[in-house]
Design a protein around this motif. Sequence first.
Motif, short mmCIF file in Angstrom:
data_model
loop_
_atom_site.label_atom_id
_atom_site.label_comp_id
_atom_site.label_asym_id
_atom_site.label_seq_id
_atom_site.Cartn_x
_atom_site.Cartn_y
_atom_site.Cartn_z
N GLN A 239 -7.75 -82.44 31.78
CA GLN A 239 -8.80 -81.44 31.63
C GLN A 239 -9.36 -81.48 30.21
O GLN A 239 -8.62 -81.59 29.24
CB GLN A 239 -8.23 -80.05 31.92
CG GLN A 239 -9.28 -79.00 32.25
CD GLN A 239 -8.63 -77.76 32.85
OE1 GLN A 239 -7.93 -77.03 32.15
NE2 GLN A 239 -8.84 -77.52 34.13
N ASN B 288 -15.82 -83.13 38.17
CA ASN B 288 -16.96 -82.20 38.14
C ASN B 288 -18.19 -83.00 37.77
O ASN B 288 -18.30 -83.47 36.63
CB ASN B 288 -16.78 -81.08 37.11
CG ASN B 288 -15.33 -80.61 36.99
OD1 ASN B 288 -14.43 -81.40 36.76
ND2 ASN B 288 -15.14 -79.33 37.12
N ASN C 53 -11.48 -79.49 27.39
CA ASN C 53 -12.03 -78.23 26.91
C ASN C 53 -13.43 -78.52 26.39
O ASN C 53 -13.59 -79.21 25.39
CB ASN C 53 -11.13 -77.66 25.80
CG ASN C 53 -11.61 -76.31 25.29
OD1 ASN C 53 -12.80 -76.10 25.07
ND2 ASN C 53 -10.68 -75.41 25.07
N THR C 54 -14.44 -78.01 27.07
CA THR C 54 -15.83 -78.37 26.76
C THR C 54 -16.38 -77.61 25.56
O THR C 54 -17.56 -77.76 25.23
CB THR C 54 -16.73 -78.15 27.98
OG1 THR C 54 -16.55 -76.82 28.48
CG2 THR C 54 -16.40 -79.15 29.07
N GLU D 214 -16.97 -73.80 31.34
CA GLU D 214 -15.94 -74.27 32.26
C GLU D 214 -15.33 -75.57 31.74
O GLU D 214 -16.04 -76.45 31.26
CB GLU D 214 -16.54 -74.51 33.65
CG GLU D 214 -16.89 -73.25 34.40
CD GLU D 214 -15.66 -72.46 34.83
OE1 GLU D 214 -14.66 -73.10 35.25
OE2 GLU D 214 -15.68 -71.23 34.71
#
Length: 354
Positions: free
Chosen positions: A30, A350, A32-33, A2
């Motif tokens: 965001q 998160n 990108n993991t 995620e």
Amino acid sequence: MEPLTFFMGSYTEYLIPEFGGIGKGIYTVQLNTETGELSVLHTQTVRNPSYLALSDDHKFLYCSTELDESEKPRVKAFRINSDCSLQFINEQPIEGGYPCHIVVHEKNVLLACYATGNVIQYPLEHLGSVLPVATNQRHSGSSVNKDRQEAPHAHQVTVHPNNKDIYVCDLGIDTLKAYEIKEEKLRPNINKDVSISEGGGPRHMVFNPSGKLGYVINELTGKVSVLQQVDDVFKEVAIYNSLPADYSGTPSASAIRLHPNGKFLFVANRGAELLTIFKVHENKLLNIEHQYTHGEELREFNITPDGKWLIACHQNSYDTVVYRIKEDGKLEETYRTKEILSPVCIVFLNQSKT
């Protein structure tokens, strides 16, 4: 895997001719993991939102507008929408100058004002709005650096892991002023005040997970003070230099973070433009690397809750740099962008840990 969403504050105007920025406000970003790449999702126009804080339930975001008292700074509340954009709720005036740090604690916003050396408590309403000031605590005193420590300069509010004790780093008086919430009011707890070595200029601090040790980064010397709890009071027990031995510039340390596993301590220095990595061994620190960040004005950084990534902000060159954190605590650069203008802080939405 995620993606990870976070918010970044920025300077949108200059406070003085040589300090400020040209950012757009609060950025929703965001990560990108898998690759470390960053994508800007939204921007929210706010004047100089230099520090951000999330509510405990992560439904609301708060910021202050870092401005001179004559410019009428504000503390602002936003609702976090389902797409992670922000919706303005309300604001309250700030009775102080250059508000520079903000936290949420026990349904309150606590705010440190640098120029005026005070700490302000704003209660929060259950739907997220900021209520009028409940208390305004003003520090007094000075210290040995006549240019920077001529008066109190409250710089950061930190809540101890016991969720009771509150400490405010005051650069101007070389002291961590202790507070607690009693009968819903922020009250001084002077028996727990912590003295820091003269001339250090405590800027930011972190605690280890047990709360028995604390680490303070001193802006004016670039040194880390290690604090140890003795009879429920913290004492400075050791000092470590975070700058290279051959560094000849003026120290300007800016940020400190402890890795989620508690094994590594990271410190940022402006001017030198580097991250110093310490290995933690009981109450001692071992300097294992200086990671040069190749940007200008390394203002802040943060570590993802899973401990896998470190993201660094450069206020003046606009470099946001993403590093993969290796098992030995060292850093590997994976991504760099200048898309986010004048970035100065990061909070993660998160918070789940793996």
